[in-house]
Design an enzyme around this catalytic site. Sequence first.
Site, PDB file in Angstrom:
ATOM      1  N   ARG A   1      -7.762   3.040 -14.717  1.00 54.48           N
ATOM      2  CA  ARG A   1      -7.654   3.761 -13.438  1.00 54.48           C
ATOM      3  C   ARG A   1      -8.189   5.195 -13.466  1.00 54.48           C
ATOM      4  NH1 ARG A   1      -3.673   4.611 -10.809  1.00 54.48           N
ATOM      5  NH2 ARG A   1      -4.510   4.047  -8.768  1.00 54.48           N
TER       6      ARG A   1
ATOM      7  N   CYS B   1     -15.554   3.683 -26.778  1.00 53.48           N
ATOM      8  CA  CYS B   1     -16.852   4.334 -26.940  1.00 53.48           C
ATOM      9  C   CYS B   1     -17.494   4.597 -25.596  1.00 53.48           C
ATOM     10  CB  CYS B   1     -17.751   3.466 -27.805  1.00 53.48           C
ATOM     11  SG  CYS B   1     -17.164   3.486 -29.477  1.00 53.48           S
TER      12      CYS B   1
ATOM     13  N   GLY C   1       0.777  -1.239   0.000  1.00 53.83           N
ATOM     14  CA  GLY C   1       0.000   0.000   0.000  1.00 53.83           C
ATOM     15  C   GLY C   1       0.801   1.278   0.000  1.00 53.83           C
TER      16      GLY C   1
ATOM     17  N   TYR D   1      -1.297  -1.907 -11.882  1.00 55.04           N
ATOM     18  CA  TYR D   1      -2.745  -2.005 -12.104  1.00 55.04           C
ATOM     19  C   TYR D   1      -3.184  -1.373 -13.427  1.00 55.04           C
ATOM     20  CZ  TYR D   1      -2.312  -3.076  -7.160  1.00 55.04           C
ATOM     21  OH  TYR D   1      -1.918  -3.629  -5.966  1.00 55.04           O
TER      22      TYR D   1
ATOM     23  N   GLU E   1       4.151  -6.658   1.477  1.00 57.01           N
ATOM     24  CA  GLU E   1       3.595  -7.076   0.185  1.00 57.01           C
ATOM     25  C   GLU E   1       3.398  -5.892  -0.740  1.00 57.01           C
ATOM     26  OE1 GLU E   1       0.707 -10.678   1.724  1.00 57.01           O
ATOM     27  OE2 GLU E   1      -0.078  -8.661   1.553  1.00 57.01           O
ATOM     28  N   PRO E   2       4.452  -5.230  -1.132  1.00 60.24           N
ATOM     29  CA  PRO E   2       4.263  -4.082  -2.018  1.00 60.24           C
ATOM     30  C   PRO E   2       4.014  -4.511  -3.461  1.00 60.24           C
ATOM     31  CG  PRO E   2       6.584  -4.370  -1.461  1.00 60.24           C
ATOM     32  CD  PRO E   2       5.851  -5.494  -0.802  1.00 60.24           C
ATOM     33  N   GLY E   3       3.079  -3.859  -4.109  1.00 60.73           N
ATOM     34  CA  GLY E   3       2.845  -4.104  -5.529  1.00 60.73           C
ATOM     35  C   GLY E   3       3.162  -2.829  -6.301  1.00 60.73           C
ATOM     36  N   ARG E   4       2.297  -1.842  -6.071  1.00 59.75           N
ATOM     37  CA  ARG E   4       2.396  -0.575  -6.801  1.00 59.75           C
ATOM     38  C   ARG E   4       3.800   0.045  -6.733  1.00 59.75           C
ATOM     39  NH1 ARG E   4      -2.070   2.633  -7.514  1.00 59.75           N
ATOM     40  NH2 ARG E   4      -3.015   1.576  -5.752  1.00 59.75           N
TER      41      ARG E   4
END
Length: 436
Positions: free
Chosen positions: A331, A362, A249, A391, A291-294
């Site tokens: 996003r 569209c 996070g 993401y 648990e870092p992702g971003r």
Amino acid sequence: MNSQITKEQINEQGHLTIGGVDAVELAHQFGTPLVVYDVERIRSQIRAFRKVFEEENVAYAVSYASKAFSSIAMYQVANEEGAYTDVVSAGELYTALKADFPTSRISFHGNNKSKAELEMAVDHHIGKIILDNFYEIELLDQILQEKDEQMKVMLRIAPGISAHTHEYDQTGQVDSKFGFDLESGQADLALEKVLANPRMEMVGVHAHIGSQIFELNGFQMAAKKLMEIVENWREQYDYTASILNVGGGFGIKYTANDNPLRPEEFVRAIIQTIKEEANKNDFPIPEIDIEPGRSIVGPAGYNLYTTGSRKIIPGYRPYVAIDGGMGDNIRPALYDAEYETVLASDPHAKATEHVRIAGKYCESGDILAQDQALPVTQAGSILAMLDTGAYGYSMASNYNRNPRPAVVFAENGKAKLVIKRESLEDLVHLDQSYED
Ligand code: LLP
């Protein structure tokens, strides 16, 4: 002038480079829309996290939250850097297995893991399953009995902390679909069940309070809460947890308005909080997992687009349309996320107008940037949207039956295609005819 692009990233032609490769050439070679990762940036962030733990001299795991971007190449890089990884579906687990990611370093998350997913996790002897609810405890027990197997487990707790971030990114408050609630005693009951189960080895406790968080305080509160829980458990159940997993996070800088701490500094503060709490109560300092992702893949990613039509409405900002949009980056539409965009052929060119960057899908909401300062572009200009690595591709869709983009890894001046662009044929490969 974009502050996120350094002098070293500009080559003699004045073009943006990514991993030492000319972004305009990448666009021409691989086509657009194109997702490009600067691999060294991924590696250096994993290393920076690991360094903090080494400096603080605690047992640890840096577990890459692969929902941020899952691909065989990504698991390979994470593995090369000694990271662990967490998966949330059979698909992510399958991809990690295809990358030969060491199964002992994989953990499985999710609030509704299916029986098939749990079976797959057990069959491959993954490192840990992070249990989220009572249904899952029973399901796993049944599988372990059927297969005569054992599994290391952790309990995910909803720590009752609301992180200051976009509403959809809050996952740690009480009224959440994730984890065992504390106040009502669910977490204690879950512990009792797991401790009583001879096939489950209870290794620790987990909490994840949300994503894209800038406030240090939220993480420190969560760390204290987790310590409080394990101390209570020691007193009440004579059970000493050996791992505290504080989730991910850590917020990253998307635009000039964002000013977060460096991701590893959040981690340093978390480690110090845990150490202090442990020392206060004479609790053995647990292994600390993150648990870092971003923060690992976000700043490393770039989306390259080619501009096409341009709509000018007197009195309004021009619409500059690109060949991608919400299908490769949902996003902005979903979370009002903002990014910065530069002209790949001249990233530091003086901006002469403010435009909207419109996607090609569209839907009126398919605007990737509401207000981007840019030099005047022509049809055929290459735009580079920055910090798109988390993401973006992982939430890509085939809306309007547009193919998903290709993904390239660039490092040391070399570019490698790591996910092929979907072809038109790929788009229909699951379709079955309704005619005889
Ligand atoms: N651990 C758990 C249990 C999580 O649920 C998540 C993210 C992470 C770790 C990684 O968080 P990160 O370090 O990447 O912030 N699609 C949203 C983000 C959803 C995050 C879900 N969980 C977005 O695009 O902002």
